[in-house]
Design a protein around this motif. Sequence first.
Motif, PDB file in Angstrom:
ATOM      1  N   ILE A  35       0.830  -1.198   0.000  1.00  0.00           N
ATOM      2  CA  ILE A  35       0.000   0.000   0.000  1.00  0.00           C
ATOM      3  C   ILE A  35       0.865   1.248   0.000  1.00  0.00           C
ATOM      4  O   ILE A  35       2.021   1.217   0.407  1.00  0.00           O
ATOM      5  CB  ILE A  35      -0.962   0.024   1.207  1.00  0.00           C
ATOM      6  N   SER A  36       0.254   2.337  -0.458  1.00  0.00           N
ATOM      7  CA  SER A  36       0.954   3.608  -0.547  1.00  0.00           C
ATOM      8  C   SER A  36       0.294   4.626   0.378  1.00  0.00           C
ATOM      9  O   SER A  36      -0.916   4.595   0.583  1.00  0.00           O
ATOM     10  CB  SER A  36       0.901   4.117  -1.992  1.00  0.00           C
ATOM     11  N   SER A  37       1.090   5.532   0.913  1.00  0.00           N
ATOM     12  CA  SER A  37       0.567   6.628   1.730  1.00  0.00           C
ATOM     13  C   SER A  37       0.470   7.923   0.928  1.00  0.00           C
ATOM     14  O   SER A  37      -0.043   8.918   1.415  1.00  0.00           O
ATOM     15  CB  SER A  37       1.462   6.851   2.945  1.00  0.00           C
ATOM     16  N   GLU A  38       0.998   7.905  -0.311  1.00  0.00           N
ATOM     17  CA  GLU A  38       1.007   9.112  -1.129  1.00  0.00           C
ATOM     18  C   GLU A  38      -0.398   9.508  -1.574  1.00  0.00           C
ATOM     19  O   GLU A  38      -1.210   8.663  -1.913  1.00  0.00           O
ATOM     20  CB  GLU A  38       1.888   8.897  -2.365  1.00  0.00           C
ATOM     21  N   ARG A  39      -0.625  10.813  -1.591  1.00  0.00           N
ATOM     22  CA  ARG A  39      -1.892  11.354  -2.056  1.00  0.00           C
ATOM     23  C   ARG A  39      -2.057  11.109  -3.546  1.00  0.00           C
ATOM     24  O   ARG A  39      -1.101  11.210  -4.302  1.00  0.00           O
ATOM     25  CB  ARG A  39      -1.923  12.866  -1.806  1.00  0.00           C
TER      26      ARG A  39
END
Length: 113
Positions: A35-39
């Motif tokens: 998973i990514s935390s980037e917007r």
Amino acid sequence: MNFSQKMRSFTVLALFACIAITAATDKEFECCKEISSERITLPITGFKVQQARPPCVKAIIFYTSEGAVCSHWRENWVMSKVIELRKLQAVIKRLKMKTTTTPQTDNSTLQLQ
């Protein structure tokens, strides 16, 4: 061929038939393993909540014009976007219900198709 050989042949044939049917009807499955935390800056057209079932991890899958993006469900912006999209879904659902269940007698009323 005796009965046991026929039965074995039938069993093997049935097994191959089941495998072929399963492969032909198997839907495309999306699974976030990272998973990514980037917007996300692309327009989001939809989302799905994915539960943790190894090897899949708990995630929010956002659908964009360029494909699916696996986002971390604990990020504040992710939860805000999910709430925003759910509210939008509810509004659209209410509008569809209103336009399909309410008789329209006034031609000046906007009707959604």
